[in-house]
Design an enzyme around this catalytic site. Structure first.
Site, mmCIF file in Angstrom:
data_model
loop_
_atom_site.group_PDB
_atom_site.id
_atom_site.type_symbol
_atom_site.label_atom_id
_atom_site.label_comp_id
_atom_site.label_asym_id
_atom_site.label_seq_id
_atom_site.Cartn_x
_atom_site.Cartn_y
_atom_site.Cartn_z
ATOM 1 N N SER A 135 0.867 -1.197 0.000
ATOM 2 C CA SER A 135 0.000 0.000 0.000
ATOM 3 C C SER A 135 0.891 1.230 0.000
ATOM 4 C CB SER A 135 -0.882 0.014 1.252
ATOM 5 O OG SER A 135 -1.510 1.276 1.394
ATOM 6 N N TYR A 148 -2.920 -1.140 10.297
ATOM 7 C CA TYR A 148 -2.908 -1.571 8.889
ATOM 8 C C TYR A 148 -1.607 -1.138 8.217
ATOM 9 C CZ TYR A 148 -4.215 -1.445 3.899
ATOM 10 O OH TYR A 148 -4.248 -1.597 2.530
HETATM 11 N N1 LIG Z 1 -8.725 -0.465 -1.746
HETATM 12 C C1 LIG Z 1 -7.679 0.294 -1.504
HETATM 13 O O1 LIG Z 1 -7.789 1.531 -1.467
HETATM 14 C C2 LIG Z 1 -6.321 -0.321 -1.313
HETATM 15 C C3 LIG Z 1 -5.210 0.538 -1.286
HETATM 16 C C4 LIG Z 1 -3.941 -0.011 -1.081
HETATM 17 C C5 LIG Z 1 -3.789 -1.375 -0.947
HETATM 18 N N2 LIG Z 1 -4.887 -2.198 -0.982
HETATM 19 C C6 LIG Z 1 -4.662 -3.632 -0.810
HETATM 20 O O2 LIG Z 1 -5.175 -4.317 -1.938
HETATM 21 C C7 LIG Z 1 -5.550 -5.642 -1.553
HETATM 22 C C8 LIG Z 1 -6.969 -5.914 -2.011
HETATM 23 O O3 LIG Z 1 -7.807 -5.006 -1.329
HETATM 24 P P1 LIG Z 1 -9.251 -4.580 -1.877
HETATM 25 O O4 LIG Z 1 -9.274 -3.108 -1.920
HETATM 26 O O5 LIG Z 1 -9.615 -5.370 -3.060
HETATM 27 O O6 LIG Z 1 -10.115 -5.000 -0.606
HETATM 28 P P2 LIG Z 1 -11.504 -5.783 -0.460
HETATM 29 O O7 LIG Z 1 -12.416 -5.399 -1.555
HETATM 30 O O8 LIG Z 1 -11.890 -5.555 0.947
HETATM 31 O O9 LIG Z 1 -11.073 -7.308 -0.689
HETATM 32 C C9 LIG Z 1 -10.224 -7.937 0.223
HETATM 33 C C10 LIG Z 1 -10.049 -9.369 -0.229
HETATM 34 O O10 LIG Z 1 -9.179 -10.024 0.697
HETATM 35 C C11 LIG Z 1 -9.847 -11.207 1.131
HETATM 36 N N3 LIG Z 1 -9.440 -11.665 2.454
HETATM 37 C C12 LIG Z 1 -9.538 -11.036 3.645
HETATM 38 N N4 LIG Z 1 -9.097 -11.825 4.636
HETATM 39 C C13 LIG Z 1 -8.725 -12.993 4.049
HETATM 40 C C14 LIG Z 1 -8.177 -14.210 4.536
HETATM 41 N N5 LIG Z 1 -7.943 -14.408 5.848
HETATM 42 N N6 LIG Z 1 -7.887 -15.194 3.647
HETATM 43 C C15 LIG Z 1 -8.132 -15.028 2.328
HETATM 44 N N7 LIG Z 1 -8.662 -13.906 1.806
HETATM 45 C C16 LIG Z 1 -8.943 -12.898 2.663
HETATM 46 C C17 LIG Z 1 -11.316 -10.853 1.105
HETATM 47 O O11 LIG Z 1 -12.087 -12.029 1.175
HETATM 48 P P3 LIG Z 1 -13.532 -12.078 1.933
HETATM 49 O O12 LIG Z 1 -14.524 -11.593 0.927
HETATM 50 O O13 LIG Z 1 -13.671 -13.512 2.300
HETATM 51 O O14 LIG Z 1 -13.433 -11.169 3.122
HETATM 52 C C18 LIG Z 1 -11.377 -10.133 -0.220
HETATM 53 O O15 LIG Z 1 -11.395 -11.045 -1.279
HETATM 54 C C19 LIG Z 1 -5.376 -5.712 -0.028
HETATM 55 O O16 LIG Z 1 -4.149 -6.301 0.285
HETATM 56 C C20 LIG Z 1 -5.376 -4.237 0.368
HETATM 57 O O17 LIG Z 1 -4.710 -4.026 1.582
HETATM 58 C C21 LIG Z 1 -6.138 -1.699 -1.169
#
Ligand SMILES: NC(=O)c1ccc[n+]([C@@H]2O[C@H](COP(=O)([O-])OP(=O)(O)OC[C@H]3O[C@@H](n4cnc5c(N)ncnc54)[C@H](OP(=O)(O)O)[C@@H]3O)[C@@H](O)[C@H]2O)c1
Length: 240
Positions: A135, A148
């Site tokens: 991130s 986080y």
């Molecule tokens: N969105 C942002 O602004 C942003 C910015 C920087 C970095 N990121 C990073 O990008 C990545 C994806 O985030 P996103 O924005 O797509 O978030 P999201 O929509 O909340 O999706 C998170 C994903 O991670 C899965 N997950 C959570 N806990 C898990 C576990 N114990 N085992 C397996 N899967 C698990 C969730 O599955 P469930 O549906 O089962 O919960 C979901 O598929 C993350 O690493 C996040 O930190 C996001």
């Protein structure tokens, strides 16, 4: 690393950036994509969009035994994308330790486990790549994102150590530093956001170009450039 004819495994693939990565991998010509996640119904629906090329896989990255089985379940993988993540908001003085631990369990220890399980597989398949979705707050934290951001900073640091060891096995290693992306995770963050599809395409382009550090959206590109110039200024800006 080319996406065409790759065999990828994406964690957290049922929604958000992970789902967009699976779709971008298929569009980019990957032979097979293991879509790993906890929500099997959503994964089955995703798999139905590209039968035979998207293989749904039930996986909680905090389940050490399940992760250890990946090598036998996905023996043809040459591209691992550690995407699964959680975000618990909380200030450094008040955030419950259990919430900080949850962020580390998924965001930090999860990718360590999956990488240890699959690095020998990727090496045995002639090499490939590992991608960690960190991130932009890996580089500089904010009070409300304390636990986080710490887990993502740890992930970035661990990756720096990992890069040399993976290189010796012909495995490229990439850290990705997204800014705000329009997913469930960022729903409560009132900022301009980039679409997950756009971010997924930029991540894969960075992998193909061999960029070690990938800033996949306009906000992260701008903060990354500012951080390279003056990291203290970015720290102060984020803290405020
Ligand atoms: N969105 C942002 O602004 C942003 C910015 C920087 C970095 N990121 C990073 O990008 C990545 C994806 O985030 P996103 O924005 O797509 O978030 P999201 O929509 O909340 O999706 C998170 C994903 O991670 C899965 N997950 C959570 N806990 C898990 C576990 N114990 N085992 C397996 N899967 C698990 C969730 O599955 P469930 O549906 O089962 O919960 C979901 O598929 C993350 O690493 C996040 O930190 C996001």
């Amino acid at each position: 690393m080319q996406i065409t004819q790759s065999v990828a495994l994406v964690t957290g693939a049922n929604r958000g950036i992970g789902r967009a990565l699976v779709e971008a991998l298929v569009a980019g010509g990957a032979t097979k994509v293991y879509a790993a996640g906890r929500d099997r119904t959503a994964l089955d629906a995703l798999a139905a969009s590209a039968p035979g090329r998207i293989v749904p896989l039930t996986l909680d990255v905090t389940d050490a035994d399940a992760v250890a089985r990946l090598a036998s379940i996905a023996p043809d993988v040459n591209l691992l994308i550690n995407n699964a993540g959680v975000l618990d908001f909380g200030s450094p003085l008040d955030m419950p330790i259990a919430a900080i631990e949850r962020n580390f369990a998924v965001n930090f220890y999860g990718p360590i486990r999956t990488t240890r399980a699959l690095a020998p597989v990727i090496a045995g398949n002639g090499g490939g790549a590992v991608v960690n979705i960190a991130s932009i707050v890996s580089l500089a934290s904010m009070p409300s994102l304390s636990g986080y951001a710490a887990s993502k900073a740890a992930l970035w640091s661990f990756g720096q150590a990992l890069r040399a060891e993976l290189a010796a096995k012909a495995i490229a290693f990439h850290s990705v530093f997204p800014g705000p992306v329009d997913t469930d995770m960022a729903a409560e963050i009132p900022m301009q956001k980039t679409s997950p599809a756009e971010v997924a395409r930029a991540i894969l382009a960075g992998v193909v170009e061999g960029r070690e550090d990938i800033f996949p959206d306009p906000m992260s590109a701008s903060v990354g450039a500012a951080w390279a110039q003056d990291h203290k200024a970015v720290e102060k800006q984020f803290a405020a």
